[in-house]
Scaffold this motif. Structure first.
Motif, short mmCIF file in Angstrom:
data_model
loop_
_atom_site.label_atom_id
_atom_site.label_comp_id
_atom_site.label_asym_id
_atom_site.label_seq_id
_atom_site.Cartn_x
_atom_site.Cartn_y
_atom_site.Cartn_z
N SER A 186 0.60 -1.32 0.04
CA SER A 186 0.05 -0.06 0.09
C SER A 186 0.78 1.25 -0.08
CB SER A 186 -1.02 0.04 1.16
OG SER A 186 -0.21 0.10 2.34
N THR A 187 1.98 1.11 0.45
CA THR A 187 2.82 2.27 0.47
C THR A 187 3.95 2.41 -0.69
OG1 THR A 187 4.38 1.32 2.14
CG2 THR A 187 2.71 2.46 3.14
N ALA A 188 3.87 1.49 -1.60
CA ALA A 188 4.84 1.57 -2.74
C ALA A 188 4.21 2.74 -3.67
CB ALA A 188 4.82 0.28 -3.49
N ASP A 189 5.03 2.97 -4.55
CA ASP A 189 4.98 4.32 -5.55
C ASP A 189 4.37 3.40 -6.65
OD1 ASP A 189 4.86 6.37 -7.07
OD2 ASP A 189 7.17 6.84 -7.00
N TYR A 190 3.15 3.89 -7.13
CA TYR A 190 2.55 3.28 -8.40
C TYR A 190 2.22 4.38 -9.45
CZ TYR A 190 1.69 -0.60 -5.39
OH TYR A 190 1.76 -1.72 -4.47
N TRP A 222 -1.30 6.87 0.01
CA TRP A 222 0.03 7.36 0.57
C TRP A 222 0.71 8.10 -0.40
CZ3 TRP A 222 1.04 6.94 5.64
CH2 TRP A 222 0.32 6.09 6.43
N TRP A 223 1.28 9.35 -0.09
CA TRP A 223 2.38 10.04 -1.10
C TRP A 223 3.57 9.37 -0.76
CZ3 TRP A 223 -0.16 13.32 -4.25
CH2 TRP A 223 -1.21 13.92 -3.54
N ARG A 224 4.35 9.39 -2.04
CA ARG A 224 5.64 9.27 -2.01
C ARG A 224 6.76 10.13 -2.77
NH1 ARG A 224 7.34 3.67 -0.91
NH2 ARG A 224 9.34 4.72 -1.33
N PRO A 225 8.27 10.23 -2.38
CA PRO A 225 8.76 10.97 -3.40
C PRO A 225 8.71 10.40 -4.84
CG PRO A 225 9.94 10.43 -1.25
CD PRO A 225 8.70 9.56 -1.41
N ALA A 226 8.84 11.27 -5.92
CA ALA A 226 8.89 11.02 -7.20
C ALA A 226 9.89 10.00 -7.39
CB ALA A 226 9.12 12.02 -8.11
N ASP A 227 10.94 10.00 -6.81
CA ASP A 227 12.47 8.95 -7.14
C ASP A 227 13.30 9.33 -5.89
OD1 ASP A 227 13.82 10.89 -8.17
OD2 ASP A 227 12.80 10.65 -10.00
N ASP A 246 16.88 12.67 -2.37
CA ASP A 246 18.20 13.00 -2.08
C ASP A 246 18.52 14.43 -2.18
OD1 ASP A 246 20.87 11.88 -0.97
OD2 ASP A 246 21.42 12.72 -2.86
N ASP A 247 17.90 14.97 -3.35
CA ASP A 247 18.30 16.41 -3.54
C ASP A 247 17.92 17.34 -2.45
OD1 ASP A 247 19.72 15.70 -6.05
OD2 ASP A 247 18.06 16.08 -7.19
N HIS A 248 16.64 16.85 -1.94
CA HIS A 248 16.07 17.67 -0.95
C HIS A 248 16.44 17.37 0.60
CE1 HIS A 248 13.58 18.89 -4.39
NE2 HIS A 248 13.29 20.02 -3.93
N GLY A 249 17.24 16.48 0.71
CA GLY A 249 17.88 16.04 2.24
C GLY A 249 16.76 15.23 2.83
N LEU A 250 16.06 14.40 1.84
CA LEU A 250 15.03 13.40 2.53
C LEU A 250 15.17 11.95 2.12
CD1 LEU A 250 11.75 15.45 1.21
CD2 LEU A 250 12.98 15.61 3.54
N ALA A 251 14.73 11.07 2.85
CA ALA A 251 15.05 9.61 2.76
C ALA A 251 14.05 9.13 1.67
CB ALA A 251 14.71 8.95 3.74
N ALA A 252 14.70 8.37 0.59
CA ALA A 252 13.76 7.95 -0.60
C ALA A 252 12.75 6.82 0.01
CB ALA A 252 14.72 7.09 -1.60
N ASP A 253 12.77 6.23 1.02
CA ASP A 253 12.05 5.26 1.53
C ASP A 253 10.69 5.68 2.33
OD1 ASP A 253 13.36 5.66 3.66
OD2 ASP A 253 13.14 3.59 4.35
#
Length: 360
Positions: free
Chosen positions: A266-270, A287-292, A297-304
């Motif tokens: 449910s929390t995967a990126d589709y 659920w919202w996810r980073p685009a990739d 990483d460019d914004h200092g956030l965790a990809a997962d």
């Protein structure tokens, strides 16, 4: 108590599942005398400095946060404001709804491949054969292809809504309140239970949510559709428990309340949403996810990381790689009061992520 156990004595067929749900007003019981997540007595052992905590507190004050919590390794390392205040969840309700659908899927009571036609679902305007071919999976991915007015629809939703029949089910992502509202109806139709009292028994009671009150829930209706929006109020500390359940892949005190498979699925990126901001370019099952990974990483956030979000500043973010849950709430009952948009919340996410990574 797991949903599967609540199904004991069920009658075959949709709408006849015996869940043993009650209409108790509050979630507390004898075993819930203390808040399940302990306060960290030594944040430094988790890598947090006094300066980082003070800086985060200053940021929360600057952004007028009603309540902000950070939970790491199952301990509350930071707490600001009125964390016990019940606040409307707004669109954060959609991530809660996703979990409710998950308990039905886990129990074998609902298939994501079932179509609206299979479930006997139509609407007042009369859905077309193509629209009724949308599956439950299409609905919770915001890809139903049903483009008609809905309850709790914002002007932005109306303006961006595709023409009816423009896209077939599964073809196009559109942030669609019709989908989110019909998901609640699907839950009630498949379980035969009231959504709010089911949330109480399936999540609020087992997690010992101290503030949840089933009477602080309501439905929002709109002309032209039979499906209402399912609203509720949660406190920041209740919301943190929900996030922690997902961080623990659905396990709580030795019991699997929600399957780890559902949490991951449910929390995967589709979907590529095309929405601005570093943490909402992708979408799962509500659920919202980073685009990739590069954007994160460019914004200092965790990809997962993945996030549930609602109007005005209602957020819960789970970051498995950092063992983190972050919750922000804003009191939208105050007319023209402070609100927190995605950009401000990103500043909180960056600050917490940086502090959590500083010990690596």
């Amino acid at each position: 108590m797991t949903f599967r156990k609540l199904m004991t004595g069920s009658v075959a067929g949709l709408g006849l599942l015996s869940l043993g749900l009650t209409a108790t007003a509050h979630a507390q019981d004898d075993r819930c005398e203390t808040y399940p997540l302990p306060t960290a007595t030594a944040p430094a052992e988790l890598g947090w400095t006094v300066e980082e905590l003070a800086s985060l507190d200053a940021l929360a004050n600057e952004l007028n946060s009603t309540a902000l919590m950070v939970v790491q390794s199952g301990q509350v390392v930071f707490e600001h404001g009125e964390t016990d205040r019940l606040i409307m969840v707004h669109s954060l309700r959609k991530s809660l709804m996703s979990a409710m659908i998950g308990v039905l899927v886990d129990a074998g009571a609902l298939s994501l491949d079932a179509s609206l036609a299979d479930l006997g679902i139509d609407d007042l305007v009369g859905l077309s054969e193509q629209e009724r071919s949308a599956t439950v999976r299409d609905v919770i991915m915001a890809r139903s292809g049903v483009y008609i007015p809905s309850a709790a629809e914002t002007p932005q939703m109306r303006e961006s809504r595709p023409e009816r029949g423009e896209f077939a089910p599964g073809e196009h992502w559109y942030y669609n309140n019709w989908d989110f509202n019909v998901a609640g109806h699907i839950f009630e139709r498949a379980s035969g239970r009231n959504y709010d009292s089911a949330f109480l028994r399936v999540f609020a009671e087992p997690l010992c949510m101290p503030d949840f009150d089933v009477f602080e829930t309501h439905r929002q209706h709109a002309p032209g559709t039979m499906f209402s929006a399912y609203h509720m109020r949660l406190s920041a500390r209740d919301t943190a428990l929900f996030g922690q359940l997902f961080l623990q892949e659905g396990e709580w005190e030795g019991e699997q309340i929600l399957s780890a498979d559902w949490v991951r699925e449910s929390t995967a990126d589709y979907s590529d949403t095309g929405w601005p901001g570093p943490w909402m370019g992708g979408y799962g099952y509500m659920w919202w996810r980073p685009a990739d990974a590069q954007v994160a990483d460019d914004h200092g956030l965790a990809a997962d990381m993945y996030t549930g979000a609602g109007y005005g500043g209602q957020y819960v973010t789970v970051i498995p790689s950092l063992d983190l849950v972050i919750v922000n709430r804003m009191n939208t009952d105050i007319p023209d009061g402070p609100r927190m948009g995605g950009r401000d919340y990103t500043s909180i996410l960056r600050a917490v992520t940086a502090a959590s990574m500083s010990d690596d």
